[in-house]
Scaffold this active site. Sequence first.
Site, PDB file in Angstrom:
ATOM      1  N   ASP A  67       0.816  -1.220   0.000  1.00  0.00           N
ATOM      2  CA  ASP A  67       0.000   0.000   0.000  1.00  0.00           C
ATOM      3  C   ASP A  67       0.851   1.273   0.000  1.00  0.00           C
ATOM      4  O   ASP A  67       2.064   1.224   0.194  1.00  0.00           O
ATOM      5  CB  ASP A  67      -0.959   0.002   1.203  1.00  0.00           C
ATOM      6  CG  ASP A  67      -0.284  -0.414   2.508  1.00  0.00           C
ATOM      7  OD1 ASP A  67       0.956  -0.316   2.601  1.00  0.00           O
ATOM      8  OD2 ASP A  67      -0.991  -0.844   3.437  1.00  0.00           O
ATOM      9  N   ASP A 136      -7.268  -2.936  14.368  1.00  0.00           N
ATOM     10  CA  ASP A 136      -8.648  -3.270  14.018  1.00  0.00           C
ATOM     11  C   ASP A 136      -8.715  -4.476  13.076  1.00  0.00           C
ATOM     12  O   ASP A 136      -9.758  -4.780  12.524  1.00  0.00           O
ATOM     13  CB  ASP A 136      -9.353  -2.052  13.394  1.00  0.00           C
ATOM     14  CG  ASP A 136      -8.691  -1.580  12.099  1.00  0.00           C
ATOM     15  OD1 ASP A 136      -7.693  -2.208  11.665  1.00  0.00           O
ATOM     16  OD2 ASP A 136      -9.158  -0.583  11.521  1.00  0.00           O
ATOM     17  N   HIS A 138      -6.906  -4.848  10.255  1.00  0.00           N
ATOM     18  CA  HIS A 138      -6.663  -4.599   8.827  1.00  0.00           C
ATOM     19  C   HIS A 138      -5.375  -5.247   8.348  1.00  0.00           C
ATOM     20  O   HIS A 138      -4.423  -5.421   9.102  1.00  0.00           O
ATOM     21  CB  HIS A 138      -6.728  -3.104   8.481  1.00  0.00           C
ATOM     22  CG  HIS A 138      -5.619  -2.247   8.970  1.00  0.00           C
ATOM     23  ND1 HIS A 138      -5.783  -1.263   9.913  1.00  0.00           N
ATOM     24  CD2 HIS A 138      -4.304  -2.189   8.616  1.00  0.00           C
ATOM     25  CE1 HIS A 138      -4.639  -0.633  10.110  1.00  0.00           C
ATOM     26  NE2 HIS A 138      -3.716  -1.184   9.343  1.00  0.00           N
ATOM     27  N   GLU A 143      -9.541  -2.238   5.630  1.00  0.00           N
ATOM     28  CA  GLU A 143     -10.162  -2.022   6.925  1.00  0.00           C
ATOM     29  C   GLU A 143     -11.354  -2.967   7.125  1.00  0.00           C
ATOM     30  O   GLU A 143     -11.822  -3.587   6.160  1.00  0.00           O
ATOM     31  CB  GLU A 143     -10.643  -0.562   7.001  1.00  0.00           C
ATOM     32  CG  GLU A 143      -9.526   0.467   6.910  1.00  0.00           C
ATOM     33  CD  GLU A 143      -8.811   0.676   8.245  1.00  0.00           C
ATOM     34  OE1 GLU A 143      -8.753  -0.260   9.062  1.00  0.00           O
ATOM     35  OE2 GLU A 143      -8.295   1.796   8.459  1.00  0.00           O
TER      36      GLU A 143
HETATM   37  C1  GLP Z   1      -0.256   0.264   8.616  1.00  0.00           C
HETATM   38  C2  GLP Z   1       0.080  -0.561   7.384  1.00  0.00           C
HETATM   39  C3  GLP Z   1      -0.221  -2.015   7.619  1.00  0.00           C
HETATM   40  C4  GLP Z   1       0.404  -2.448   8.940  1.00  0.00           C
HETATM   41  C5  GLP Z   1      -0.218  -1.680  10.059  1.00  0.00           C
HETATM   42  C6  GLP Z   1       0.281  -2.101  11.436  1.00  0.00           C
HETATM   43  O1  GLP Z   1      -1.606   0.565   8.699  1.00  0.00           O
HETATM   44  N1  GLP Z   1      -0.590  -0.137   6.195  1.00  0.00           N
HETATM   45  O2  GLP Z   1       0.291  -2.780   6.533  1.00  0.00           O
HETATM   46  O3  GLP Z   1       0.216  -3.828   9.122  1.00  0.00           O
HETATM   47  O4  GLP Z   1       0.100  -0.316   9.837  1.00  0.00           O
HETATM   48  O5  GLP Z   1       1.380  -1.328  11.790  1.00  0.00           O
HETATM   49  P1  GLP Z   1       2.404  -1.649  12.945  1.00  0.00           P
HETATM   50  O6  GLP Z   1       3.265  -2.753  12.459  1.00  0.00           O
HETATM   51  O7  GLP Z   1       3.157  -0.376  13.111  1.00  0.00           O
HETATM   52  O8  GLP Z   1       1.611  -2.030  14.142  1.00  0.00           O
END
Ligand code: GLP
Length: 254
Positions: A67, A136, A138, A143
């Site tokens: 993304d 959440d 995702h 989402e």
């Molecule tokens: C962002 C990314 C996700 C990732 C998520 C969790 O939203 N787009 O791909 O999994 O963050 O992030 P973290 O690893 O910092 O908890």
Amino acid sequence: MRLEILEDEEAMSRRAAEIIADAIRGKPDLVLGLATGGTPVGTYRELVRLYREGRVDFSRVTTFNLDEYVGLDPRDPRSYHAYMEEHLFRHVNLRPGATHLPDGWAEDLEAECRRYEAAVEAHGGIDLQLLGIGRDGHIGFNEPGAPWERGTRVVRLKPETRQDNARYFGGVVDAVPQRAISMGIRTIMHARRLLLLAAGPHKAEIVQRAIEGPVSRHVPASILQLHPDALVLLDESAASRLTRVRPGAERGRG
Ligand code: GLP
């Protein structure tokens, strides 16, 4: 879905990097799906170390990221383009042009989604997709409620997700873009292998729901239960709310 529980985040990162390096050794022209966020940082650090030790060669690897934010110049230090340069790309021998991220700066976002999806397909699909998980549930930026049948698309971020990512935007929630381009659930589920990482006590509840709860669109990561080759790596704290020892679950030695 298989599960391995490692002692701590560092052990989880080492294990994830080994799995990715093994996949590259087995298929030097691997198509590797990459993730951002805090969780994979240690994995990228380990991959860079393996590369420097001559134990993995990225020269024929192609990468596709999950993304990118809409409306950020790829040169913006807060973009996922910049994140990937900082944590992986500039440290290893990936060929110029072999790394792909959606262009959230594109004028025609719908056309950009179609282009990205077609590029993944033109490379024969993703061999191994790395994933994190949002609080959440995702995956990528899909989402809760995200349609499962969709490929790469423009998504709107939930307030909780923008809040969680505000740390990359000077702590200012309003500075976090409202939209992103994300591979869809379909794109992710088409990958031949999935590797989901989660570490820390703040992930324990959603990990429990994703792994032990029903497969539901309300918890996008729960769809991994339906994938034929999905491996989840957790540290002890992210695994702390699991109530069942599932068949195949292993305690990793790290
Ligand atoms: C962002 C990314 C996700 C990732 C998520 C969790 O939203 N787009 O791909 O999994 O963050 O992030 P973290 O690893 O910092 O908890």
